[in-house]
Design an enzyme around this catalytic site. Sequence first.
Site, PDB file in Angstrom:
ATOM      1  N   TYR A 266     -23.120 -31.956   2.577  1.00 53.52           N
ATOM      2  CA  TYR A 266     -22.304 -32.762   1.650  1.00 53.52           C
ATOM      3  C   TYR A 266     -22.074 -34.185   2.147  1.00 53.52           C
ATOM      4  O   TYR A 266     -20.941 -34.663   2.172  1.00 53.52           O
ATOM      5  CB  TYR A 266     -20.939 -32.080   1.408  1.00 53.52           C
ATOM      6  CG  TYR A 266     -21.052 -30.596   1.166  1.00 53.52           C
ATOM      7  CD1 TYR A 266     -21.584 -30.108  -0.028  1.00 53.52           C
ATOM      8  CD2 TYR A 266     -20.649 -29.678   2.137  1.00 53.52           C
ATOM      9  CE1 TYR A 266     -21.705 -28.738  -0.238  1.00 53.52           C
ATOM     10  CE2 TYR A 266     -20.779 -28.309   1.929  1.00 53.52           C
ATOM     11  CZ  TYR A 266     -21.301 -27.850   0.747  1.00 53.52           C
ATOM     12  OH  TYR A 266     -21.417 -26.504   0.553  1.00 53.52           O
ATOM     13  N   TYR A 394     -15.612 -19.866  -4.499  1.00 51.67           N
ATOM     14  CA  TYR A 394     -16.799 -20.453  -3.874  1.00 51.67           C
ATOM     15  C   TYR A 394     -17.759 -19.315  -3.550  1.00 51.67           C
ATOM     16  O   TYR A 394     -17.381 -18.341  -2.893  1.00 51.67           O
ATOM     17  CB  TYR A 394     -16.464 -21.227  -2.589  1.00 51.67           C
ATOM     18  CG  TYR A 394     -17.726 -21.759  -1.950  1.00 51.67           C
ATOM     19  CD1 TYR A 394     -18.362 -22.888  -2.474  1.00 51.67           C
ATOM     20  CD2 TYR A 394     -18.330 -21.106  -0.880  1.00 51.67           C
ATOM     21  CE1 TYR A 394     -19.559 -23.353  -1.932  1.00 51.67           C
ATOM     22  CE2 TYR A 394     -19.521 -21.560  -0.339  1.00 51.67           C
ATOM     23  CZ  TYR A 394     -20.131 -22.678  -0.870  1.00 51.67           C
ATOM     24  OH  TYR A 394     -21.316 -23.125  -0.355  1.00 51.67           O
ATOM     25  N   ASP A 495     -17.754 -10.612  -3.139  1.00 50.00           N
ATOM     26  CA  ASP A 495     -18.364 -11.544  -2.183  1.00 50.00           C
ATOM     27  C   ASP A 495     -17.469 -11.576  -0.946  1.00 50.00           C
ATOM     28  O   ASP A 495     -16.439 -12.248  -0.926  1.00 50.00           O
ATOM     29  CB  ASP A 495     -18.487 -12.931  -2.833  1.00 50.00           C
ATOM     30  CG  ASP A 495     -19.064 -13.972  -1.877  1.00 50.00           C
ATOM     31  OD1 ASP A 495     -19.201 -13.673  -0.668  1.00 50.00           O
ATOM     32  OD2 ASP A 495     -19.356 -15.086  -2.344  1.00 50.00           O
ATOM     33  N   LYS A 524     -22.153 -14.600   7.083  1.00 52.02           N
ATOM     34  CA  LYS A 524     -21.376 -15.348   8.081  1.00 52.02           C
ATOM     35  C   LYS A 524     -21.117 -14.608   9.400  1.00 52.02           C
ATOM     36  O   LYS A 524     -21.929 -14.678  10.300  1.00 52.02           O
ATOM     37  CB  LYS A 524     -20.096 -15.852   7.432  1.00 52.02           C
ATOM     38  CG  LYS A 524     -20.423 -16.987   6.443  1.00 52.02           C
ATOM     39  CD  LYS A 524     -19.237 -17.778   5.992  1.00 52.02           C
ATOM     40  CE  LYS A 524     -19.691 -19.050   5.281  1.00 52.02           C
ATOM     41  NZ  LYS A 524     -19.235 -19.187   3.919  1.00 52.02           N
TER      42      LYS A 524
END
Length: 696
Positions: A266, A394, A495, A524
């Site tokens: 980003y 997200y 998720d 992760k």
Amino acid sequence: MSAFFVTGTDTDAGKTTITAGLLRAFARAGVPARAVKPVQTGCVEGPDGLEAPDVAVWKRAGGEGRAISLFRVPCSPHLAARLEGATLSAASLAAECRKSVGAEGVTLFEGAGGLHVPLNEEESMLDLMRELRFPVLLVVANRLGCLNHAVLTLDALEQAGLTAAGMVLCRTAPPDQADAGTGAEAEALILSDNVESLAREGKRRGVPLLADVPYLADVSPQDEQFWDALADRLAGAARRLAEEPDDARRHEELLAFDRAHLWHPYTSAMRPLPALEVTGASGARLFLQGGASLVDGMSSWWCRVHGYGNRRLVRAVQRQAAVLSHVMFGGLTHEPAVELGRRLLSLLPAGLEHIFFADSGSVAVEVAMKMAVQYWRSLGREKKSRFVALRGAYHGDTLGAMSLCDPITGMHSLFSGVLPRQLFVERPTCRFDAPYDPASFAPMERMLRAHAGETAAVVVEPVVQGAGGMWFYHPSYLRDLRALCDELDVLLLADEIATGFGRTGRMFACDHAGVSPDVMCVGKALTGGMMTLSAVAATRRVAEGISGADAAHGGGVFMHGPTFMGNPLACAAACAGLDELCSSPWRERVLHIQQTLEQNLAPCRNAPGVCDVRVLGAIGVVEMEQAVDVEAWQKYFVSRGVWIRPFGRTVYVMPPFVVSDEELHLLAGAVCDAVTSAAVHGGSPALDNNGRPYSC
Ligand SMILES: *Cc1c(COP(=O)(O)O)cnc(C)c1O
């Protein structure tokens, strides 16, 4: 200025003599130099207290130096310390060593014995060397068997991630007496072959043989001539070591290339935000170029739950790399994948039985979406192809996953016309820490009752919405959602990429509600953050549904297969990561982090500019009224010795589970002080004129 760690292949390899000779060689070349002995045993009482024998040898050679920890008994450091009621630790010795690095020239740190000489019951000399990360000078005793010792030591250094600056061969015993029985001729042959063989081995590894020091027979160490002869032999080695490595220039060039050519997350390619160079990490600390260290408050974006440099994880990857680092998963399988599957099944919520390995979180979300769509198609219900998602969510950055992210913070406008259009429900309003209000479920209920016929799945981050706003909602919302999905025949897709593996205080966030989803994504922390890997787990119903399809509906096979699917290296890391988690008291640790953060972030609650403070598991969030200037806040945090990267209006920490109390206080203290400082300095914390934090 540079520093080296001098170690030997063995006790009595000649380290002290070589260190002394180098000091003399540096002095002759006009290079300021000194030596330091982190631990000295066998000290004797002198007029000014304990005297270190090795320091005396350096002085005889005309050098200077000092010892840090001194003990009387001439034995291994751990034993000498124990006999005198003392304890040694790699971390505190390393801190003392760092203070002893001279401002100019060369500093030599001389170890005791070889690499695996114990410092205490847990740590060895190698741990001290790991903490210091100085290039290593290896003194090899030139005798029968030395090649084996040298190669083993070089291997151990490599595996510890240390750089060997070079080797010095040293003959410490006179001929004849030394290797009794071999005969003078044979001995001479062995010694000269050692030189050649070691030079060859060094060349293969890029570790130069800097000098070959013979036994200096005709002079005594009491004699100046001895040291001159030795310094002659070591002049070349000293020159090589003194050559300024110029780390500062290498660092500048690295940053310049990075700025010019590498995209960071980003950021603009043309106007990137500043980036810091990390040269290593240990526990919860990141080491920066130049010697500073930061406490990692982010766990490198949720994933490094066991911190950095965990032995079990490092070993697992090293071992697997040597066995089989990758092989295609199409038509082939291997133990790491099967073992990981076994471990996951024993941990996952009940009912999840079929596992698909993917390479990243976003890809796992894509895979899960495709599973849901293929499931309904195989049942002949093509209309069920949309997804219901939560605002503030997200789910990743690939197009499919992105279509499920919050439409505003997920920048849907930027990709309008390209992204699939999903159905969005307001984020659950019921706080985790407040009594459940069933009315908060009403928006979801309305949406699902109106659109169940076209909905393949509801996708949620259970209990904790992560990067979309760090919001914690009530587990009862999930229970209501599970019941409604069952009633209306909609799949529930969880998720758990951020929340999985203990972060919220439970193994999975779904466990707070006792709910099993139909499809679940993990990633992760799965590998303890060693490398990228994700997994999608599905129920038997979903797997069976897809498998039962006729040729027109996919022929019963699930249509996905990444190149690196089931990568053995990543699977081995994940097995080790899960073993580490399950054998650690992670529940207690996470609870302790939660309680400490609750206490230490509480002062922020009343600070101007703060609208909420919330803590769940090992996640602490301070939500501001206004979006923060990431660059300014980050700069402040770095000056405080912590790595915290705020996002939007949230300033949050989610440290590795191995974080110490002291490190936790540092993190929370920096957040509180930043908030207080920002309140009086126009929204961003202020640094003082020296770049140090403004004290408030
Ligand atoms: C980070 C994250 C993802 C995406 O994972 P990547 O590995 O970055 O692709 C998806 N969902 C959640 C909840 C995440 O936190």
